[in-house]
Design a protein around this motif. Structure first.
Motif, PDB file in Angstrom:
ATOM      1  N   ARG A 147       9.278   5.782 -12.159  1.00 30.99           N
ATOM      2  CA  ARG A 147      10.363   6.767 -12.154  1.00 30.99           C
ATOM      3  C   ARG A 147       9.894   8.086 -11.567  1.00 30.99           C
ATOM      4  NH1 ARG A 147      13.837   7.789 -17.053  1.00 30.99           N
ATOM      5  NH2 ARG A 147      15.267   8.291 -15.369  1.00 30.99           N
ATOM      6  N   GLN A 148      10.653   8.543 -10.563  1.00 27.10           N
ATOM      7  CA  GLN A 148      10.444   9.838  -9.941  1.00 27.10           C
ATOM      8  C   GLN A 148      11.805  10.445  -9.669  1.00 27.10           C
ATOM      9  OE1 GLN A 148       6.915   9.309  -6.923  1.00 27.10           O
ATOM     10  NE2 GLN A 148       7.970   7.368  -7.159  1.00 27.10           N
ATOM     11  N   THR A 149      11.838  11.643  -9.126  1.00 27.00           N
ATOM     12  CA  THR A 149      13.133  12.290  -8.888  1.00 27.00           C
ATOM     13  C   THR A 149      13.977  11.539  -7.870  1.00 27.00           C
ATOM     14  OG1 THR A 149      12.101  13.710  -7.221  1.00 27.00           O
ATOM     15  CG2 THR A 149      12.255  14.584  -9.472  1.00 27.00           C
ATOM     16  N   ASP A 150      13.319  10.778  -6.986  1.00 27.17           N
ATOM     17  CA  ASP A 150      14.070  10.062  -5.950  1.00 27.17           C
ATOM     18  C   ASP A 150      13.966   8.549  -6.101  1.00 27.17           C
ATOM     19  OD1 ASP A 150      11.423   9.871  -5.294  1.00 27.17           O
ATOM     20  OD2 ASP A 150      11.667  10.400  -3.181  1.00 27.17           O
ATOM     21  N   SER A 151      13.788   8.075  -7.327  1.00 28.48           N
ATOM     22  CA  SER A 151      13.669   6.620  -7.549  1.00 28.48           C
ATOM     23  C   SER A 151      14.976   6.037  -8.068  1.00 28.48           C
ATOM     24  CB  SER A 151      12.537   6.334  -8.551  1.00 28.48           C
ATOM     25  OG  SER A 151      12.815   6.940  -9.806  1.00 28.48           O
ATOM     26  N   TRP A 152      16.104   6.497  -7.507  1.00 25.47           N
ATOM     27  CA  TRP A 152      17.406   6.109  -8.047  1.00 25.47           C
ATOM     28  C   TRP A 152      17.707   4.627  -7.849  1.00 25.47           C
ATOM     29  CZ3 TRP A 152      17.152  10.411  -4.607  1.00 25.47           C
ATOM     30  CH2 TRP A 152      17.283  10.092  -3.251  1.00 25.47           C
ATOM     31  N   ILE A 153      17.160   4.001  -6.838  1.00 26.64           N
ATOM     32  CA  ILE A 153      17.430   2.569  -6.633  1.00 26.64           C
ATOM     33  C   ILE A 153      16.770   1.751  -7.739  1.00 26.64           C
ATOM     34  CG2 ILE A 153      16.997   0.586  -5.145  1.00 26.64           C
ATOM     35  CD1 ILE A 153      17.434   2.405  -2.764  1.00 26.64           C
ATOM     36  N   PHE A 154      15.479   2.023  -8.007  1.00 26.86           N
ATOM     37  CA  PHE A 154      14.828   1.313  -9.107  1.00 26.86           C
ATOM     38  C   PHE A 154      15.525   1.618 -10.428  1.00 26.86           C
ATOM     39  CE2 PHE A 154      12.038   1.523 -12.785  1.00 26.86           C
ATOM     40  CZ  PHE A 154      11.640   0.194 -12.873  1.00 26.86           C
ATOM     41  N   ASP A 155      15.841   2.872 -10.672  1.00 21.82           N
ATOM     42  CA  ASP A 155      16.496   3.254 -11.924  1.00 21.82           C
ATOM     43  C   ASP A 155      17.755   2.431 -12.159  1.00 21.82           C
ATOM     44  OD1 ASP A 155      14.546   5.084 -12.352  1.00 21.82           O
ATOM     45  OD2 ASP A 155      15.821   6.858 -12.227  1.00 21.82           O
ATOM     46  N   ASP A 156      18.581   2.324 -11.116  1.00 23.07           N
ATOM     47  CA  ASP A 156      19.838   1.589 -11.240  1.00 23.07           C
ATOM     48  C   ASP A 156      19.593   0.112 -11.518  1.00 23.07           C
ATOM     49  OD1 ASP A 156      22.816   1.226 -10.820  1.00 23.07           O
ATOM     50  OD2 ASP A 156      22.050  -0.007  -9.174  1.00 23.07           O
ATOM     51  N   LEU A 157      18.662  -0.499 -10.788  1.00 20.93           N
ATOM     52  CA  LEU A 157      18.373  -1.918 -10.985  1.00 20.93           C
ATOM     53  C   LEU A 157      17.822  -2.183 -12.386  1.00 20.93           C
ATOM     54  CD1 LEU A 157      16.712  -2.756  -7.547  1.00 20.93           C
ATOM     55  CD2 LEU A 157      18.941  -3.539  -8.351  1.00 20.93           C
ATOM     56  N   TYR A 158      16.935  -1.311 -12.847  1.00 15.87           N
ATOM     57  CA  TYR A 158      16.317  -1.514 -14.155  1.00 15.87           C
ATOM     58  C   TYR A 158      17.345  -1.356 -15.279  1.00 15.87           C
ATOM     59  CZ  TYR A 158      12.917  -1.237 -17.939  1.00 15.87           C
ATOM     60  OH  TYR A 158      12.213  -1.466 -19.092  1.00 15.87           O
ATOM     61  N   ARG A 159      18.193  -0.358 -15.163  1.00 16.23           N
ATOM     62  CA  ARG A 159      19.210  -0.132 -16.213  1.00 16.23           C
ATOM     63  C   ARG A 159      20.213  -1.279 -16.277  1.00 16.23           C
ATOM     64  NH1 ARG A 159      19.082   5.114 -18.128  1.00 16.23           N
ATOM     65  NH2 ARG A 159      17.827   6.578 -16.883  1.00 16.23           N
ATOM     66  N   ARG A 160      20.425  -1.948 -15.153  1.00 18.27           N
ATOM     67  CA  ARG A 160      21.365  -3.070 -15.125  1.00 18.27           C
ATOM     68  C   ARG A 160      20.677  -4.410 -15.397  1.00 18.27           C
ATOM     69  NH1 ARG A 160      23.746  -4.212 -10.408  1.00 18.27           N
ATOM     70  NH2 ARG A 160      22.511  -2.872  -9.047  1.00 18.27           N
ATOM     71  N   GLY A 202       0.809  -1.197   0.000  1.00 12.72           N
ATOM     72  CA  GLY A 202       0.000   0.000   0.000  1.00 12.72           C
ATOM     73  C   GLY A 202       0.848   1.255   0.000  1.00 12.72           C
ATOM     74  N   GLY A 203       0.240   2.366  -0.368  1.00  8.24           N
ATOM     75  CA  GLY A 203       0.949   3.645  -0.328  1.00  8.24           C
ATOM     76  C   GLY A 203       0.876   4.391  -1.641  1.00  8.24           C
ATOM     77  N   PHE A 204       0.733   5.695  -1.515  1.00  9.96           N
ATOM     78  CA  PHE A 204       0.806   6.599  -2.660  1.00  9.96           C
ATOM     79  C   PHE A 204       2.053   7.427  -2.429  1.00  9.96           C
ATOM     80  CE2 PHE A 204      -0.142  10.172  -5.376  1.00  9.96           C
ATOM     81  CZ  PHE A 204      -0.819   9.598  -6.437  1.00  9.96           C
ATOM     82  N   GLY A 205       3.215   6.923  -2.949  1.00 13.89           N
ATOM     83  CA  GLY A 205       4.479   7.467  -2.497  1.00 13.89           C
ATOM     84  C   GLY A 205       4.633   7.100  -1.024  1.00 13.89           C
ATOM     85  N   ASN A 228       1.891   1.243  -6.295  1.00 15.76           N
ATOM     86  CA  ASN A 228       1.660   2.410  -7.130  1.00 15.76           C
ATOM     87  C   ASN A 228       2.941   2.908  -7.777  1.00 15.76           C
ATOM     88  OD1 ASN A 228      -0.024   4.763  -8.058  1.00 15.76           O
ATOM     89  ND2 ASN A 228       1.472   5.865  -6.833  1.00 15.76           N
ATOM     90  N   ASN A 229       4.032   2.898  -7.024  1.00 22.16           N
ATOM     91  CA  ASN A 229       5.307   3.375  -7.563  1.00 22.16           C
ATOM     92  C   ASN A 229       6.426   2.412  -7.169  1.00 22.16           C
ATOM     93  OD1 ASN A 229       5.146   4.293  -4.800  1.00 22.16           O
ATOM     94  ND2 ASN A 229       6.974   5.522  -5.231  1.00 22.16           N
ATOM     95  N   ALA A 230       7.650   2.775  -7.506  1.00 28.27           N
ATOM     96  CA  ALA A 230       8.782   1.857  -7.322  1.00 28.27           C
ATOM     97  C   ALA A 230       9.734   2.319  -6.241  1.00 28.27           C
ATOM     98  CB  ALA A 230       9.526   1.678  -8.653  1.00 28.27           C
ATOM     99  N   GLY A 231       9.225   3.036  -5.252  1.00 27.70           N
ATOM    100  CA  GLY A 231      10.052   3.412  -4.115  1.00 27.70           C
ATOM    101  C   GLY A 231      10.535   4.843  -4.167  1.00 27.70           C
ATOM    102  N   ASN A 232      10.778   5.378  -2.973  1.00 31.11           N
ATOM    103  CA  ASN A 232      11.263   6.751  -2.822  1.00 31.11           C
ATOM    104  C   ASN A 232      12.510   6.758  -1.954  1.00 31.11           C
ATOM    105  OD1 ASN A 232       8.024   6.768  -2.654  1.00 31.11           O
ATOM    106  ND2 ASN A 232       8.713   8.531  -3.839  1.00 31.11           N
ATOM    107  N   GLY A 233      13.544   7.422  -2.435  1.00 29.54           N
ATOM    108  CA  GLY A 233      14.769   7.536  -1.644  1.00 29.54           C
ATOM    109  C   GLY A 233      15.406   6.190  -1.378  1.00 29.54           C
ATOM    110  N   ASP A 234      15.769   5.968  -0.114  1.00 33.44           N
ATOM    111  CA  ASP A 234      16.481   4.735   0.254  1.00 33.44           C
ATOM    112  C   ASP A 234      15.745   3.900   1.289  1.00 33.44           C
ATOM    113  OD1 ASP A 234      19.207   5.107  -1.138  1.00 33.44           O
ATOM    114  OD2 ASP A 234      18.943   7.011  -0.091  1.00 33.44           O
ATOM    115  N   SER A 235      14.526   4.291   1.652  1.00 33.24           N
ATOM    116  CA  SER A 235      13.821   3.580   2.710  1.00 33.24           C
ATOM    117  C   SER A 235      12.540   2.940   2.199  1.00 33.24           C
ATOM    118  CB  SER A 235      13.486   4.552   3.857  1.00 33.24           C
ATOM    119  OG  SER A 235      12.663   5.604   3.381  1.00 33.24           O
TER     120      SER A 235
END
Length: 228
Positions: free
Chosen positions: A80-93, A25-28, A53-60
């Motif tokens: 993808r959001q401004t703070d979705s760097w963990i998902f971004d990295d996993l997806y690109r790899r 659950g969660g909207f962000g 709803n989304n793929a995570g925010n920040g590191d928590s």
């Protein structure tokens, strides 16, 4: 009546197995069950399929679960959001699979599972790559795409108040996906901030009846600050 109150988040997710499908659950951050997600990270199941709803925010929270290499696939609307760097990295790899679902369709597919429907027809996505390989049909002169229900082994959700019977009351926008996810999962685990005595909650305020909730755990991890 069955007492569904557990005293530890770790116990609440201890039987989540490798390869399980889990709704989060969660909207962000709003309504995201951070304490349960932290317990799931400690448990470290592998190759999970997440529906959120989304793929995570920040590191928590949800992002920490991805970072712990617990997730093989995610089904969501906003990866993808401004703070979705963990998902971004996993997806690109190539370390995580993504199924992109329009938000209205995501909600409808979860609701379909909770209501026991065999599927839904929606005009959203017709004629696009999202409809590739799916059944389509014309209804009243309009083209529709058949979308299948989304079910889960577990749903992890957050509520403001609950009782030992599993009845839940939410706080404002933190409700979001919680009620429909509770209906669509075989086992719903709710983290709550206040535990009420049986019969204390106003029935008119209960959004999710206890019949849809199997476990309740009290935490002090609040994602939606109270207004002063």
């Amino acid at each position: 009546m069955i007492n569904k109150n557990l005293h530890a988040t770790d116990a609440a997710v201890a039987d989540v197995q490798d390869g399980a499908t889990i709704m989060i659950g969660g909207f962000g951050p709003a309504g995201q069950p951070y304490a349960l997600l932290e317990a799931l990270v400690r448990h470290r199941p592998r190759n999970l399929t997440l529906i959120s709803n989304n793929a995570g925010n920040g590191d928590s929270g949800l992002a920490a679960l991805l970072k712990a290499d617990c997730v093989g696939k995610i089904i969501c609307s906003f990866p993808r959001q401004t703070d979705s760097w963990i998902f971004d990295d996993l997806y690109r790899r190539g370390r995580i699979e993504l199924e992109l679902v329009p938000q209205g369709t995501l909600v409808a597919r979860i609701q379909a599972a909770g209501c026991g429907y065999g599927g839904i027809y929606t005009p959203t996505g017709f004629g696009t790559e999202l409809a590739a390989g799916k059944e389509t049909r014309e209804i009243n002169g309009r083209q529709y795409v058949l979308e299948m229900p989304l079910r889960a082994d577990f749903a992890l959700i957050e509520a403001e108040r609950g009782d030992s019977w599993g009845n839940l009351v939410y706080r404002k926008a933190a409700r979001n996906f919680g009620p429909i996810m509770a209906m669509a999962a075989a086992c719903t685990v709710a983290e709550v901030h206040f535990l009420a005595s049986p019969g204390e909650l106003d029935p008119e305020a209960v959004v999710t009846p206890g019949i849809f909730v199997q476990r309740v755990v009290v935490t002090d991890h609040r994602t939606t600050p109270l207004l002063t």
